[in-house]
Structure formats: structure tokens, C-alpha cells
Scaffold this motif. Structure first.
Motif, PDB file in Angstrom:
ATOM      1  N   TYR A  52       0.840  -1.205   0.000  1.00  0.00           N
ATOM      2  CA  TYR A  52       0.000   0.000   0.000  1.00  0.00           C
ATOM      3  C   TYR A  52       0.878   1.260   0.000  1.00  0.00           C
ATOM      4  N   PRO A  53       0.563   2.246  -0.814  1.00  0.00           N
ATOM      5  CA  PRO A  53       1.369   3.473  -0.881  1.00  0.00           C
ATOM      6  C   PRO A  53       1.139   4.428   0.284  1.00  0.00           C
ATOM      7  N   SER A  54       0.016   4.263   1.006  1.00  0.00           N
ATOM      8  CA  SER A  54      -0.281   5.167   2.117  1.00  0.00           C
ATOM      9  C   SER A  54      -1.172   4.459   3.122  1.00  0.00           C
ATOM     10  N   ILE A  55      -1.249   5.005   4.323  1.00  0.00           N
ATOM     11  CA  ILE A  55      -2.142   4.433   5.323  1.00  0.00           C
ATOM     12  C   ILE A  55      -3.596   4.635   4.910  1.00  0.00           C
ATOM     13  N   ASP A  56      -3.895   5.754   4.262  1.00  0.00           N
ATOM     14  CA  ASP A  56      -5.272   5.994   3.814  1.00  0.00           C
ATOM     15  C   ASP A  56      -5.681   4.971   2.760  1.00  0.00           C
ATOM     16  N   ASN A  57      -4.757   4.634   1.887  1.00  0.00           N
ATOM     17  CA  ASN A  57      -5.019   3.620   0.876  1.00  0.00           C
ATOM     18  C   ASN A  57      -5.276   2.266   1.529  1.00  0.00           C
ATOM     19  N   LEU A  58      -4.509   1.965   2.547  1.00  0.00           N
ATOM     20  CA  LEU A  58      -4.676   0.699   3.275  1.00  0.00           C
ATOM     21  C   LEU A  58      -6.036   0.649   3.971  1.00  0.00           C
ATOM     22  N   LEU A  59      -6.380   1.729   4.676  1.00  0.00           N
ATOM     23  CA  LEU A  59      -7.634   1.745   5.427  1.00  0.00           C
ATOM     24  C   LEU A  59      -8.861   1.753   4.516  1.00  0.00           C
ATOM     25  N   ALA A  60      -8.696   2.190   3.279  1.00  0.00           N
ATOM     26  CA  ALA A  60      -9.806   2.197   2.326  1.00  0.00           C
ATOM     27  C   ALA A  60     -10.071   0.804   1.771  1.00  0.00           C
ATOM     28  N   ASP A  61      -9.136  -0.123   1.972  1.00  0.00           N
ATOM     29  CA  ASP A  61      -9.306  -1.488   1.492  1.00  0.00           C
ATOM     30  C   ASP A  61     -10.223  -2.253   2.455  1.00  0.00           C
ATOM     31  N   ASN A  62     -10.569  -3.458   2.084  1.00  0.00           N
ATOM     32  CA  ASN A  62     -11.473  -4.282   2.887  1.00  0.00           C
ATOM     33  C   ASN A  62     -10.694  -4.968   4.007  1.00  0.00           C
ATOM     34  N   VAL A  63     -10.192  -4.148   4.941  1.00  0.00           N
ATOM     35  CA  VAL A  63      -9.342  -4.620   6.034  1.00  0.00           C
ATOM     36  C   VAL A  63     -10.151  -4.725   7.316  1.00  0.00           C
ATOM     37  N   ASP A  64      -9.972  -5.835   8.039  1.00  0.00           N
ATOM     38  CA  ASP A  64     -10.641  -6.009   9.327  1.00  0.00           C
ATOM     39  C   ASP A  64      -9.736  -5.632  10.500  1.00  0.00           C
ATOM     40  N   LEU A  65      -8.457  -5.960  10.369  1.00  0.00           N
ATOM     41  CA  LEU A  65      -7.502  -5.807  11.475  1.00  0.00           C
ATOM     42  C   LEU A  65      -6.221  -5.174  10.939  1.00  0.00           C
ATOM     43  N   VAL A  66      -5.694  -4.204  11.700  1.00  0.00           N
ATOM     44  CA  VAL A  66      -4.453  -3.537  11.319  1.00  0.00           C
ATOM     45  C   VAL A  66      -3.429  -3.723  12.431  1.00  0.00           C
ATOM     46  N   ILE A  67      -2.214  -4.130  12.055  1.00  0.00           N
ATOM     47  CA  ILE A  67      -1.101  -4.255  12.993  1.00  0.00           C
ATOM     48  C   ILE A  67      -0.305  -2.957  12.957  1.00  0.00           C
ATOM     49  N   VAL A  68      -0.302  -2.222  14.062  1.00  0.00           N
ATOM     50  CA  VAL A  68       0.417  -0.952  14.158  1.00  0.00           C
ATOM     51  C   VAL A  68       1.827  -1.265  14.667  1.00  0.00           C
ATOM     52  N   ASN A  69       2.739  -1.465  13.723  1.00  0.00           N
ATOM     53  CA  ASN A  69       4.102  -1.891  14.055  1.00  0.00           C
ATOM     54  C   ASN A  69       5.130  -0.882  13.549  1.00  0.00           C
ATOM     55  N   THR A  70       4.795   0.385  13.721  1.00  0.00           N
ATOM     56  CA  THR A  70       5.655   1.503  13.344  1.00  0.00           C
ATOM     57  C   THR A  70       6.427   1.983  14.589  1.00  0.00           C
ATOM     58  N   PRO A  71       7.337   2.963  14.472  1.00  0.00           N
ATOM     59  CA  PRO A  71       8.045   3.452  15.662  1.00  0.00           C
ATOM     60  C   PRO A  71       7.098   3.915  16.762  1.00  0.00           C
ATOM     61  N   VAL A  72       7.549   3.770  18.007  1.00  0.00           N
ATOM     62  CA  VAL A  72       6.696   4.009  19.175  1.00  0.00           C
ATOM     63  C   VAL A  72       6.029   5.377  19.140  1.00  0.00           C
ATOM     64  N   GLY A  73       6.778   6.394  18.725  1.00  0.00           N
ATOM     65  CA  GLY A  73       6.233   7.742  18.724  1.00  0.00           C
ATOM     66  C   GLY A  73       5.042   7.948  17.803  1.00  0.00           C
ATOM     67  N   THR A  74       4.809   7.000  16.880  1.00  0.00           N
ATOM     68  CA  THR A  74       3.678   7.094  15.947  1.00  0.00           C
ATOM     69  C   THR A  74       2.493   6.230  16.362  1.00  0.00           C
ATOM     70  N   HIS A  75       2.643   5.412  17.384  1.00  0.00           N
ATOM     71  CA  HIS A  75       1.601   4.438  17.735  1.00  0.00           C
ATOM     72  C   HIS A  75       0.245   5.090  18.002  1.00  0.00           C
ATOM     73  N   TYR A  76       0.257   6.140  18.797  1.00  0.00           N
ATOM     74  CA  TYR A  76      -1.004   6.793  19.160  1.00  0.00           C
ATOM     75  C   TYR A  76      -1.701   7.350  17.921  1.00  0.00           C
ATOM     76  N   GLU A  77      -0.966   8.093  17.110  1.00  0.00           N
ATOM     77  CA  GLU A  77      -1.564   8.711  15.916  1.00  0.00           C
ATOM     78  C   GLU A  77      -2.146   7.656  14.980  1.00  0.00           C
ATOM     79  N   TYR A  78      -1.372   6.629  14.691  1.00  0.00           N
ATOM     80  CA  TYR A  78      -1.823   5.630  13.724  1.00  0.00           C
ATOM     81  C   TYR A  78      -2.913   4.726  14.298  1.00  0.00           C
ATOM     82  N   ALA A  79      -2.762   4.318  15.546  1.00  0.00           N
ATOM     83  CA  ALA A  79      -3.787   3.448  16.151  1.00  0.00           C
ATOM     84  C   ALA A  79      -5.118   4.183  16.243  1.00  0.00           C
ATOM     85  N   LYS A  80      -5.069   5.458  16.580  1.00  0.00           N
ATOM     86  CA  LYS A  80      -6.307   6.242  16.643  1.00  0.00           C
ATOM     87  C   LYS A  80      -6.960   6.312  15.264  1.00  0.00           C
TER      88      LYS A  80
END
Length: 346
Positions: A52-80
């Protein structure tokens, strides 16, 4: 078995080693792909998945579960962002950078009826599972003290910038610390108070790289230590009770085998060498006993089993968001203790 469509937010070491191999072999998951910013690597290992080229592209797909495995400082932003998009989430440790962030994510997941779990895979290490069994059997009597180590000999700074530059997610307290803290909380619950010493020991280090945390419970104490300057290993687990002691070296093989590309074979997977068995010295039925204890089989697959069961069958997550909140409370207390040079009550 209905498959849970799952995507990763990165395909670096954690995605390649700790997540994709288990998602690939688990019959309850379908690995859709990963967000990849520059290097496009996931299709080399799994040709049928997407990059996926972007997180928005990923979230627009038919996804049920996302693994937030980015650097710690991004966890809150991406998980939210994942939760607000209506997707279940697994977030790596450290869960967030603050208690407030952890509590907000837990609240959003509850409000939206979504499953939110913290990836604390070390609960399924062979050595920790064995420690858990010894404690649950009560063969040591009432506990007096325990000491857990996660030590390495690695004086060289990491080439990964997010690990060595000053940011809210950097440092050993939020890297190895969450493993140790989560294991202590899983065994003993939350402590009453915390005392901590946090240091910078490597040449030119900008982030903490040595920790000594004392968790204070009513009747016993738990010490948690991590360092990059331990060439001759301490026991990873030392537990003393009023009847006896148990000492166990770190021996789980899963990370090393995953790093060299071995695939989880569930029959033989996670079996330690016998020479790393722990020593039990105690009294059982009035008789002194000193013996080696066979190590239980480690298996990170069990975490993914728990995640599947939580989503498909509405069961409790294998590591809950509240577990993540508790770990962050202890991390914040440790930082305050080190700054103020005093015991911090929880």
C-alpha cells in the motif's frame, strides 16, 4: 473458519519476523499486505499480497484488522486513525508514549466495539511460560523477591534514527522495559509504587540505555533490569520464596529462528536447548529438592490465536488495552521517580 483480513503498517524487521509468518500460517487470518513507504519488500516474501502506498489507501481497502508496528512515537496517531476507521488493531510495545494516549485509545475501542490488543509476545516465550508455571504451582512458598533481566552486550548505537534520537518513544525504558513490566504485571498485578534509576551508559548516547526499576508490592518486591553492557549473562529470572528459589537463563529461540527465516512449525517450534533449563531449589512435602525443570514450549502463535478468538468469537483480547495502560502507568511513574529521586505511588 472465517478469515480476518489483516494488514501491517510496516514491513521492516517486526513485520517480516514477528507478524507476517504467523498471519500467513494461521487459518483464521488473510494477510492482505503492508504499507511500505520506500522499500517494497513484502511481495518478495508473499507475492499475492499488496504493497500500500499510504495508510489511507490501506484503510480504504477491505481490512478487518491492522497491525500498528511503526516506531513508538507514531503508535497513538496511527492506532487512533485505525480505530476511527472502524478497524480492529494490534499495537506493538510500547503501547503509546503516555498514559493519557493509552487511555484514549482504550476508550475509543470500547466506544466503537472494536478489539484493541498490545503485542506483548514475550508472554509466550518458553522461559516466561516456565516461570509462570513455577509461580502458579506455589512450590516456592510465599514470594519474597523476584528479579527479571533483559540484558545484552551491544555498546554500539543503533543505525535506526528513531531509536537513538531524542523523541517520546526512544530509549530502553520504552523498548525493552515494556516486556519486563508487562511480564511482572501479568504475574503479580500492578504494584503499589515504583522506584527507578535510569541511565545513559553508551558513548554519545542521547537516549536512556540502562534501567533498574523496583516494583513495590505489599509482601514482596520485583526488580526489573535492562542493560547494553552485560557480556556474561545474569539469570533472566531469579525468584526467591520462603520455601525455595528458581533461577532461569533466557533461552527462548523463537526470535533467533524467525530472523534466519525459519517458519513456525507448531510441533517442534519454540523448544529450548535442555542445557538452558532452570534450577529449582526448594522443599516439597518436607523434602529438600534441587533439580532442573524442563522448559515449556514457547509459541507466539498463541497470541494470534487469542486475537482471532477475540474478534471472531468476541472473547477478551490476549493482551488488553488496559494491560497496556498499566504498563504505561509504571513507565510514567519510573520517569517521575528517576527525575524526583523518590518512590512514586501508583
Amino acid at each position: 473458519m472465517e478469515k480476518i483480513k489483516t494488514a501491517l503498517l510496516s514491513y521492516g524487521m517486526s513485520g517480516k519476523v514477528f507478524h507476517a509468518p504467523f498471519l500467513d500460517i494461521h487459518p483464521g487470518f488473510e494477510l492482505l499486505g503492508s504499507w511500505e513507504r520506500s522499500k517494497k519488500l513484502i511481495q518478495e516474501d508473499y507475492p499475492s499480497v499488496k504493497s500500500y502506498p499510504s495508510i489511507d489507501n490501506l484503510l480504504a481497502d477491505n481490512v478487518d484488522l491492522v497491525i500498528v508496528n511503526t516506531p513508538v512515537g507514531t503508535h497513538y496517531e496511527y492506532a487512533k486513525k485505525v480505530l476511527l476507521a472502524g478497524k480492529h488493531a494490534v499495537v506493538e510495545k510500547a503501547f503509546t508514549t503516555t498514559v493519557a494516549e493509552a487511555e484514549e485509545l482504550a476508550s475509543i475501542a470500547k466506544e466503537k466495539g472494536l478489539k484493541l490488543s498490545v503485542f506483548q509476545n514475550r508472554r509466550w516465550d518458553s522461559d516466561f511460560k516456565t516461570i509462570q508455571k513455577i509461580i502458579n504451582e506455589g512450590v516456592l512458598g510465599d514470594l519474597v523477591e523476584a528479579e527479571f533481566h533483559f540484558d545484552r552486550y551491544n555498546p554500539v548505537l543503533s543505525p535506526k534514527a528513531h531509536k537513538e534520537t531524542v523523541n517520546d518513544g526512544a530509549g530502553i525504558l520504552k523498548d525493552l522495559g515494556p516486556h519486563l513490566i508487562d511480564q511482572a504485571v501479568a504475574l503479580f498485578g500492578s504494584p503499589k509504587s515504583v522506584f527507578a534509576d535510569i541511565r545513559y551508559t553508551r558513548e554519545n548516547s542521547l537516549v536512556d540505555d540502562w534501567i533498574d526499576l523496583l516494583l513495590i508490592y505489599d509482601e514482596f518486591r520485583v526488580r526489573l533490569k535492562a542493560s547494553f553492557f552485560v557480556r556474561e549473562a545474569n539469570p533472566a529470572y531469579t525468584i526467591h520464596g520462603k520455601k525455595g528459589s528458581f533461577l532461569k537463563p533466557r533461552g527462548d529461540v523463537q526470535e533467533d529462528e524467525l530472523k534466519i527465516g525459519k517458519k513456525p512449525n507448531l510441533e517442534s517450534w519454540g523448544k529450548e536447548s535442555e542445557d538452558l533449563q532452570g534450577i529449582l531449589n526448594t522443599e516439597i512435602d518436607g523434602k529438600a529438592v534441587r533439580e532442573k525443570v524442563p522448559t515449556l514450549q514457547g509459541n507466539y502463535f498463541s497470541f494470534f490465536d487469542g486475537v482471532y478468538d477475540s474478534i471472531a468469537n468476541d472473547k477478551t483480547e490476549p493482551v488488553t488495552a488496559q494491560d497496556g495502560v498499566k504498563v504505561m502507568q509504571i513507565i510514567e511513574a519510573a520517569i517521575a521517580s528517576n527525575t524526583q529521586k523518590k518512590v512514586i505511588d501508583l
